[in-house]
Enzyme design. Sequence first.
Site, PDB file in Angstrom:
ATOM      1  N   TYR A  54      39.177  58.267  23.374  1.00 36.09           N
ATOM      2  CA  TYR A  54      39.738  58.035  24.710  1.00 36.09           C
ATOM      3  C   TYR A  54      40.603  56.778  24.706  1.00 36.09           C
ATOM      4  O   TYR A  54      41.731  56.781  25.231  1.00 36.09           O
ATOM      5  CB  TYR A  54      38.608  57.884  25.727  1.00 36.09           C
ATOM      6  CG  TYR A  54      39.068  57.445  27.099  1.00 36.09           C
ATOM      7  CD1 TYR A  54      39.715  58.335  27.953  1.00 36.09           C
ATOM      8  CD2 TYR A  54      38.854  56.141  27.532  1.00 36.09           C
ATOM      9  CE1 TYR A  54      40.138  57.925  29.214  1.00 36.09           C
ATOM     10  CE2 TYR A  54      39.271  55.734  28.793  1.00 36.09           C
ATOM     11  CZ  TYR A  54      39.919  56.620  29.627  1.00 36.09           C
ATOM     12  OH  TYR A  54      40.332  56.208  30.875  1.00 36.09           O
TER      13      TYR A  54
ATOM     14  N   LYS B  70      44.727  56.063  25.621  1.00 35.11           N
ATOM     15  CA  LYS B  70      45.195  55.108  26.613  1.00 35.11           C
ATOM     16  C   LYS B  70      46.075  54.020  25.993  1.00 35.11           C
ATOM     17  O   LYS B  70      46.984  53.500  26.642  1.00 35.11           O
ATOM     18  CB  LYS B  70      43.997  54.494  27.350  1.00 35.11           C
ATOM     19  CG  LYS B  70      43.325  55.481  28.285  1.00 35.11           C
ATOM     20  CD  LYS B  70      44.324  56.021  29.303  1.00 35.11           C
ATOM     21  CE  LYS B  70      43.742  56.978  30.294  1.00 35.11           C
ATOM     22  NZ  LYS B  70      44.716  57.440  31.302  1.00 35.11           N
TER      23      LYS B  70
ATOM     24  N   THR C 173      35.579  55.889  40.028  1.00 35.13           N
ATOM     25  CA  THR C 173      36.139  57.220  40.221  1.00 35.13           C
ATOM     26  C   THR C 173      35.270  58.222  39.480  1.00 35.13           C
ATOM     27  O   THR C 173      34.358  57.861  38.737  1.00 35.13           O
ATOM     28  CB  THR C 173      37.576  57.299  39.675  1.00 35.13           C
ATOM     29  OG1 THR C 173      37.548  57.102  38.254  1.00 35.13           O
ATOM     30  CG2 THR C 173      38.461  56.240  40.310  1.00 35.13           C
TER      31      THR C 173
END
Length: 308
Positions: free
Chosen positions: A175, A179, A212
Amino acid sequence: MGWTTVDIPSQSGRLAVVTGATGGLGYEAAFALAAAGAEVVLAGRNETKAADALARIRAAHPDATLRFERLDLASLASVEAFAGTLLAAGRGIDLLVNNAGVMALPERQETVDGFELQFATNYLGHFALTARLLPLLRRVRGARLVTVSSLAAGLDSIDLTDLQSERAYVPFRSYGLTKLAMLMLALEFQRRSEAAGWGVDGMAAHPGYARTDIIGNGPASRGLLGRLWRITKPVLLPLSPAADQAVLPILFAATSPDARGGGFYGPTGWHELKGPPGEAEIPPLALDVSAAARLWDTSEQLAGVRFA
């Protein structure tokens, strides 16, 4: 208090495209841009979530101009079809916010195109989308590309020969690689825009430690990291900013006259976890111009696109 949505200049007459706009940071970005007068295209996969997002924005802002267009960033055919719809309409794009993503999937998965799912969704699909929409961005003076990166981009190394984690799949590191690639995309885009005269500003932003769904549901790693996350999540999540606050660095990059091409923006509080938006620290690897150029060339080959 710092910069807030009150400081967003009027977006009347502008067209904004936001990926992953049916929830989380993407939804909050679309909401704020529509509230400021922009016409907004909400790009996402889930039509049910999209209908709910559209209804909530219209309930708060009845005069908002917005629509949903289906986009699955894990499919290069879907990216091409989505871009084709916008190209056929011919309207110049003022703002492209590359936001959608998945995080730390516990098992390595491949897309229909044979790419590792995090790499495809978070980065390669956005790379292809940006290339395909560049002609529409170039039609608008002062158009902006905003890519959403993460604190996870601060890796100590990047293996350009194993971008899809084929030799070793570590969920959160994979991940982080995507990014880091998103940040490198923004910076390299800016360099190429300046050199070729595209007239489009490329910049990046990160939300800090945002509350989130992508954080609340992950990282879904096995082993020690997964156990630590399950233990600490109930304590850490209440301390993190909600999405409507965490989105501010993204909106700052997207709309503020003080945001500049080649900039990286994030929270200015402790360790950039939360706080009012401002300039963020760029990880050293993201400043490797040679690596960024190699990543760009490799991405064009993998995605089958060219930045004309």
